[in-house]
Design a protein around this motif. Sequence first.
Motif, PDB file in Angstrom:
ATOM      1  N   GLU A  16     -44.495  -4.251  34.388  1.00 32.47           N
ATOM      2  CA  GLU A  16     -44.716  -5.682  34.176  1.00 32.47           C
ATOM      3  C   GLU A  16     -44.508  -6.094  32.716  1.00 32.47           C
ATOM      4  OE1 GLU A  16     -45.675  -8.110  36.475  1.00 32.47           O
ATOM      5  OE2 GLU A  16     -45.266  -6.580  37.994  1.00 32.47           O
ATOM      6  N   LEU A  17     -44.424  -5.127  31.832  1.00 28.36           N
ATOM      7  CA  LEU A  17     -44.319  -5.404  30.401  1.00 28.36           C
ATOM      8  C   LEU A  17     -42.870  -5.323  29.939  1.00 28.36           C
ATOM      9  CD1 LEU A  17     -47.379  -3.229  29.325  1.00 28.36           C
ATOM     10  CD2 LEU A  17     -47.311  -5.721  29.505  1.00 28.36           C
ATOM     11  N   THR A  18     -42.537  -6.101  28.924  1.00 27.10           N
ATOM     12  CA  THR A  18     -41.184  -6.062  28.357  1.00 27.10           C
ATOM     13  C   THR A  18     -41.051  -4.835  27.451  1.00 27.10           C
ATOM     14  OG1 THR A  18     -41.749  -7.335  26.386  1.00 27.10           O
ATOM     15  CG2 THR A  18     -41.086  -8.597  28.353  1.00 27.10           C
ATOM     16  N   ALA A  19     -39.825  -4.530  27.083  1.00 29.33           N
ATOM     17  CA  ALA A  19     -39.568  -3.405  26.178  1.00 29.33           C
ATOM     18  C   ALA A  19     -40.272  -3.617  24.838  1.00 29.33           C
ATOM     19  CB  ALA A  19     -38.064  -3.227  25.975  1.00 29.33           C
ATOM     20  N   ALA A  20     -40.256  -4.841  24.326  1.00 32.22           N
ATOM     21  CA  ALA A  20     -40.916  -5.134  23.043  1.00 32.22           C
ATOM     22  C   ALA A  20     -42.429  -4.935  23.147  1.00 32.22           C
ATOM     23  CB  ALA A  20     -40.606  -6.562  22.600  1.00 32.22           C
ATOM     24  N   GLU A  21     -42.998  -5.331  24.264  1.00 33.48           N
ATOM     25  CA  GLU A  21     -44.446  -5.158  24.456  1.00 33.48           C
ATOM     26  C   GLU A  21     -44.811  -3.682  24.560  1.00 33.48           C
ATOM     27  OE1 GLU A  21     -44.820  -9.445  26.714  1.00 33.48           O
ATOM     28  OE2 GLU A  21     -44.691  -7.611  27.911  1.00 33.48           O
ATOM     29  N   LEU A  22     -43.999  -2.929  25.288  1.00 30.82           N
ATOM     30  CA  LEU A  22     -44.246  -1.487  25.403  1.00 30.82           C
ATOM     31  C   LEU A  22     -44.113  -0.793  24.049  1.00 30.82           C
ATOM     32  CD1 LEU A  22     -42.363  -0.769  28.748  1.00 30.82           C
ATOM     33  CD2 LEU A  22     -44.833  -0.574  28.359  1.00 30.82           C
ATOM     34  N   GLU A  23     -43.144  -1.237  23.264  1.00 30.85           N
ATOM     35  CA  GLU A  23     -42.932  -0.657  21.936  1.00 30.85           C
ATOM     36  C   GLU A  23     -44.108  -0.952  21.002  1.00 30.85           C
ATOM     37  OE1 GLU A  23     -39.826  -1.416  18.363  1.00 30.85           O
ATOM     38  OE2 GLU A  23     -38.965  -1.203  20.382  1.00 30.85           O
TER      39      GLU A  23
END
Length: 156
Positions: A16-23
């Motif tokens: 559910e999270l974007t790549a930027a959020e995961l990073e």
Amino acid sequence: MSQSLQSVTVDQLRSELTAAELEALPSAVMDGAEYEQVQAWLQERLLQAADRVVGAVNTCSRNAAIKSGLCKVPAACVRTVLVLARHAVISAIPGMAETLEGGTRAAEYSTATRELESLASCSLVPDYALTSEEMADGGSCGVTLMFGERLNKFRW
């Protein structure tokens, strides 16, 4: 036929999270957090969201009470858990709050909170079956009244 409760997983939350959020997660959890620490932190957010849904389901007296702390909810409530958990995760990441304002995510969060209200007020009653391990103590919800001698030892 009633379905069994569904487990909600960290992998579902991560999707559910974007790549930027995961990073940004390792620094949000703690500076330089390891993968396992991030996973545990995400699991906490997920469990809190699942327990919010379980609490709302248990508030309705027409539902069998679900034990909290399992990260399991009726199938119809999985999306609600994921939206609530995602909101909690993103709000904890510095600089990501703008993704919670307006747009699809804000609408999804608003829908999820309305679903909590509907679950608690019995307007939305999910169909599910519980195993004995999933049942809250007593197997049902409600208020317990204790009857005994009336005590009049107080002053107004």
